[in-house]
Design a protein around this motif. Structure first.
Motif, PDB file in Angstrom:
ATOM      1  N   PRO A 174       0.824  -1.213   0.000  1.00  7.10           N
ATOM      2  CA  PRO A 174       0.000   0.000   0.000  1.00  7.10           C
ATOM      3  C   PRO A 174       0.854   1.257   0.000  1.00  7.10           C
ATOM      4  O   PRO A 174       2.002   1.253   0.432  1.00  7.10           O
ATOM      5  N   LEU A 175       0.261   2.340  -0.486  1.00  7.60           N
ATOM      6  CA  LEU A 175       0.902   3.649  -0.435  1.00  7.60           C
ATOM      7  C   LEU A 175       0.739   4.206   0.972  1.00  7.60           C
ATOM      8  O   LEU A 175      -0.367   4.213   1.521  1.00  7.60           O
ATOM      9  N   LEU A 186       0.798  17.886  -4.064  1.00 10.93           N
ATOM     10  CA  LEU A 186       1.628  18.239  -5.217  1.00 10.93           C
ATOM     11  C   LEU A 186       0.815  18.372  -6.502  1.00 10.93           C
ATOM     12  O   LEU A 186       1.269  18.977  -7.462  1.00 10.93           O
ATOM     13  N   SER A 187      -0.362  17.789  -6.518  1.00 18.46           N
ATOM     14  CA  SER A 187      -1.193  17.873  -7.715  1.00 18.46           C
ATOM     15  C   SER A 187      -1.868  19.240  -7.769  1.00 18.46           C
ATOM     16  O   SER A 187      -1.797  20.034  -6.840  1.00 18.46           O
ATOM     17  N   ARG A 188      -2.558  19.484  -8.868  1.00 16.55           N
ATOM     18  CA  ARG A 188      -3.300  20.740  -9.019  1.00 16.55           C
ATOM     19  C   ARG A 188      -4.687  20.671  -8.375  1.00 16.55           C
ATOM     20  O   ARG A 188      -5.470  21.620  -8.471  1.00 16.55           O
ATOM     21  N   TRP A 189      -5.000  19.561  -7.754  1.00 16.11           N
ATOM     22  CA  TRP A 189      -6.364  19.365  -7.261  1.00 16.11           C
ATOM     23  C   TRP A 189      -6.721  20.329  -6.134  1.00 16.11           C
ATOM     24  O   TRP A 189      -5.909  20.630  -5.261  1.00 16.11           O
ATOM     25  N   ARG A 190      -7.951  20.806  -6.173  1.00 13.91           N
ATOM     26  CA  ARG A 190      -8.558  21.581  -5.095  1.00 13.91           C
ATOM     27  C   ARG A 190      -9.923  20.978  -4.797  1.00 13.91           C
ATOM     28  O   ARG A 190     -10.505  20.292  -5.628  1.00 13.91           O
ATOM     29  N   ALA A 191     -10.455  21.284  -3.643  1.00 15.15           N
ATOM     30  CA  ALA A 191     -11.667  20.620  -3.165  1.00 15.15           C
ATOM     31  C   ALA A 191     -12.865  20.821  -4.082  1.00 15.15           C
ATOM     32  O   ALA A 191     -13.777  19.983  -4.114  1.00 15.15           O
ATOM     33  N   GLU A 192     -12.879  21.914  -4.841  1.00 18.67           N
ATOM     34  CA  GLU A 192     -14.021  22.161  -5.726  1.00 18.67           C
ATOM     35  C   GLU A 192     -13.949  21.357  -7.019  1.00 18.67           C
ATOM     36  O   GLU A 192     -14.880  21.409  -7.839  1.00 18.67           O
ATOM     37  N   ARG A 193     -12.889  20.587  -7.230  1.00 19.77           N
ATOM     38  CA  ARG A 193     -12.735  19.796  -8.440  1.00 19.77           C
ATOM     39  C   ARG A 193     -12.954  18.308  -8.129  1.00 19.77           C
ATOM     40  O   ARG A 193     -12.683  17.859  -7.006  1.00 19.77           O
ATOM     41  N   PRO A 194     -13.416  17.511  -9.097  1.00 15.07           N
ATOM     42  CA  PRO A 194     -13.510  16.065  -8.877  1.00 15.07           C
ATOM     43  C   PRO A 194     -12.117  15.443  -8.757  1.00 15.07           C
ATOM     44  O   PRO A 194     -11.154  15.936  -9.358  1.00 15.07           O
ATOM     45  N   LEU A 195     -12.038  14.364  -7.989  1.00 12.58           N
ATOM     46  CA  LEU A 195     -10.794  13.588  -7.880  1.00 12.58           C
ATOM     47  C   LEU A 195     -11.156  12.118  -7.994  1.00 12.58           C
ATOM     48  O   LEU A 195     -12.130  11.660  -7.400  1.00 12.58           O
ATOM     49  N   TYR A 196     -10.329  11.371  -8.749  1.00 14.99           N
ATOM     50  CA  TYR A 196     -10.596   9.949  -8.971  1.00 14.99           C
ATOM     51  C   TYR A 196      -9.280   9.182  -8.952  1.00 14.99           C
ATOM     52  O   TYR A 196      -8.281   9.634  -9.515  1.00 14.99           O
ATOM     53  N   ASP A 197      -9.301   8.012  -8.287  1.00 19.95           N
ATOM     54  CA  ASP A 197      -8.142   7.120  -8.280  1.00 19.95           C
ATOM     55  C   ASP A 197      -8.570   5.769  -8.851  1.00 19.95           C
ATOM     56  O   ASP A 197      -9.303   5.019  -8.205  1.00 19.95           O
ATOM     57  N   PRO A 198      -8.137   5.439 -10.074  1.00 17.12           N
ATOM     58  CA  PRO A 198      -8.564   4.181 -10.706  1.00 17.12           C
ATOM     59  C   PRO A 198      -7.801   2.942 -10.240  1.00 17.12           C
ATOM     60  O   PRO A 198      -8.134   1.833 -10.647  1.00 17.12           O
ATOM     61  N   PHE A 199      -6.779   3.118  -9.425  1.00 19.86           N
ATOM     62  CA  PHE A 199      -6.036   1.999  -8.830  1.00 19.86           C
ATOM     63  C   PHE A 199      -6.006   2.220  -7.318  1.00 19.86           C
ATOM     64  O   PHE A 199      -4.938   2.257  -6.699  1.00 19.86           O
ATOM     65  N   CYS A 200      -7.159   2.359  -6.698  1.00 16.13           N
ATOM     66  CA  CYS A 200      -7.218   2.907  -5.335  1.00 16.13           C
ATOM     67  C   CYS A 200      -6.745   1.944  -4.264  1.00 16.13           C
ATOM     68  O   CYS A 200      -6.444   2.369  -3.144  1.00 16.13           O
ATOM     69  N   GLU A 309       7.337  -4.564  -9.833  1.00 13.65           N
ATOM     70  CA  GLU A 309       7.847  -5.064  -8.555  1.00 13.65           C
ATOM     71  C   GLU A 309       6.708  -5.465  -7.621  1.00 13.65           C
ATOM     72  O   GLU A 309       6.848  -6.331  -6.773  1.00 13.65           O
ATOM     73  N   ARG A 310       5.561  -4.792  -7.763  1.00  5.62           N
ATOM     74  CA  ARG A 310       4.407  -5.132  -6.937  1.00  5.62           C
ATOM     75  C   ARG A 310       3.626  -6.303  -7.530  1.00  5.62           C
ATOM     76  O   ARG A 310       3.134  -7.166  -6.814  1.00  5.62           O
ATOM     77  N   LEU A 311       3.502  -6.327  -8.859  1.00  2.00           N
ATOM     78  CA  LEU A 311       2.715  -7.364  -9.513  1.00  2.00           C
ATOM     79  C   LEU A 311       3.504  -8.629  -9.782  1.00  2.00           C
ATOM     80  O   LEU A 311       2.939  -9.714  -9.867  1.00  2.00           O
ATOM     81  N   GLY A 312       4.811  -8.474  -9.961  1.00  2.00           N
ATOM     82  CA  GLY A 312       5.627  -9.589 -10.393  1.00  2.00           C
ATOM     83  C   GLY A 312       5.484  -9.861 -11.878  1.00  2.00           C
ATOM     84  O   GLY A 312       5.874 -10.909 -12.368  1.00  2.00           O
ATOM     85  N   ASN A 313       4.902  -8.865 -12.602  1.00  8.90           N
ATOM     86  CA  ASN A 313       4.642  -9.076 -14.020  1.00  8.90           C
ATOM     87  C   ASN A 313       4.688  -7.732 -14.727  1.00  8.90           C
ATOM     88  O   ASN A 313       3.769  -6.921 -14.604  1.00  8.90           O
ATOM     89  N   ASP A 314       5.768  -7.478 -15.482  1.00  5.11           N
ATOM     90  CA  ASP A 314       5.905  -6.206 -16.186  1.00  5.11           C
ATOM     91  C   ASP A 314       4.833  -6.019 -17.251  1.00  5.11           C
ATOM     92  O   ASP A 314       4.398  -4.904 -17.515  1.00  5.11           O
ATOM     93  N   ARG A 315       4.403  -7.099 -17.871  1.00  5.65           N
ATOM     94  CA  ARG A 315       3.403  -6.988 -18.927  1.00  5.65           C
ATOM     95  C   ARG A 315       2.081  -6.472 -18.356  1.00  5.65           C
ATOM     96  O   ARG A 315       1.424  -5.613 -18.947  1.00  5.65           O
ATOM     97  N   GLU A 316       1.684  -6.975 -17.191  1.00  3.85           N
ATOM     98  CA  GLU A 316       0.456  -6.498 -16.558  1.00  3.85           C
ATOM     99  C   GLU A 316       0.594  -5.036 -16.147  1.00  3.85           C
ATOM    100  O   GLU A 316      -0.368  -4.256 -16.242  1.00  3.85           O
TER     101      GLU A 316
END
Length: 389
Positions: A174-175, A186-200, A309-316
């Motif tokens: 985990p992060l 560090l991102s440009r995100w502010r609370a009034e904007r949507p935020l999404y993490d597709p690998f949460c 390194e996390r998956l054990g599979n570079d192709r994935e």
């Protein structure tokens, strides 16, 4: 003594400027940045405040003293001269940790033993005892030998600040919460904007973003070693916590969501969000990155894609990056911020990043790849009569 201290916020390499920025926002203007640490001045209440508020630091240390130490004798005498009894009571537990870098005193266990003996001798002289039970509060000391200079500190935090208290389980690799908060800041995100993490994964990035949006102090749901220190006392900790509760902005609307292909990870993320008091505010989906379709305009994807390194599979791992790129392409005016150690990330993603920043995720050197979309339009200024100008 206790009202004008040199305090040190430690952090992962690469986050020093972010920690300094956080300290400045809290009102600590006079900071000094070194590798992995930011020093600042403060008193006892500031120990409480910074432990509660800093999102990207690992711990808060008290700088006890620094001195030349070419020999073990110099290390012993220099340590003994410091005012340990001002902090450590007769029943205090005082383990000693240590590290040495380019020092003549290269044996860390020997240095730890000498520092421990020197602290005991100083406490013998103060308290008139030959033996100390060490069954009270914890006062973890550290000797850090950099070159031939010894730096002695006391840890006020205990378990690292990344342990917020809301994550009871986690996915593989985990992060850390501190790094997740840094990526959001560090991102440009502010609370009034949507935020999404597709690998949460276990949901750390969306949760940290929500805590930032609501101005929730990250340390409110945990305890700290120095809460048991008589020199600080309950009243100061209570004051700092009341200040933090008063600062919460939980009326701020949130548009934050996360998804993952692993249903077990989503279950862990949902549990963590509930524990953080955000169970009703965040949205979670079991979904591959190729099928995400977050609503809203001018949003930000902030994510930690899986890598070899996390998956054990570079192709994935490469497939995951391509899915991210394809989904981002459909979103048009969204920005993408992704951390990865993969040096081929930009090639696989299909375009060079607008900006990169070197960060360390644990011991792994990474780049924070930033692909900027357009910023949302500024709201029109109001005239004196309240009409748009």
């Amino acid at each position: 003594m206790a009202t004008d201290l040199t305090l040190i916020a430690t952090c992962p390499m690469g986050l020093e400027a972010i920690v300094a920025r956080e300290l400045a926002a809290l009102g600590y203007a006079d900071t000094r940045t070194d590798n992995g640490r930011v020093s600042f001045r403060g008193g006892l209440l500031d120990i409480c405040r910074t432990n509660l508020w800093l999102r990207t630091a690992d711990r808060i240390l008290i700088h006890m003293g620094s001195f030349p130490a070419h020999t073990f004798e110099e290390l012993f005498e220099g340590t003994k001269a410091l005012d340990w009894p001002a902090w450590i009571p007769e029943d205090g537990v005082f383990p000693v940790d240590g590290r040495s870098h380019k020092s003549q005193l290269s044996s860390v266990p020997a240095c730890q033993s000498i520092v421990k003996k020197a602290i005991v001798e100083r406490m013998k002289a103060q308290y008139g005892h030959e033996w100390f039970p060490e069954d009270g509060a914890r006062y973890a000391a550290e000797v850090s030998l950099l070159g031939d200079i010894a730096h002695l500190t006391l840890d006020t935090t205990g378990p690292s600040l990344h342990k917020r208290g809301y994550r009871l389980q986690s996915t593989e690799a985990p992060l850390k919460e501190t790094m997740a908060a840094a990526l959001v800041l560090l991102s440009r995100w502010r609370a009034e904007r949507p935020l999404y993490d597709p690998f949460c994964g276990s949901g750390t990035l969306p949760i940290e973003a929500a805590m930032i949006a609501w101005n929730l102090a990250p340390g409110l749901r945990r305890t700290f070693s120095s809460e048991a220190w008589p020199i600080i006392g309950e009243a100061l900790w209570e004051q700092a916590r009341e200040e933090a509760y008063d600062a919460v902005r939980d009326d701020t609307p949130l548009d934050i969501a996360g998804s993952d292909i692993d249903s077990e990870a989503i279950a862990i993320a949902e549990a963590a969000a509930r524990k953080a008091g955000l169970g009703r505010e965040l949205r979670w989906e079991v979904l591959p990155a190729a099928k995400i379709a977050p609503a809203g305009r001018f949003g930000c994807i902030v994510t930690n894609p899986p890598y070899g390194e996390r998956l054990g599979n570079d192709r994935e791992a490469e497939a995951a990056i391509r899915q991210l790129s394809a989904s981002a392409g459909r979103l048009g005016d969204w920005s993408v911020f992704a951390i990865s150690p993969d040096k081929s990330f930009e090639r696989v993603y299909g375009r060079p990043a607008d900006k990169r920043r070197k960060l360390y995720n644990g011991r792994i050197e990474c780049q924070f790849y930033q692909f900027f979309g357009p910023l949302p339009p500024r709201p029109p200024k109001q005239s004196a009569a309240g009409e748009p100008s």
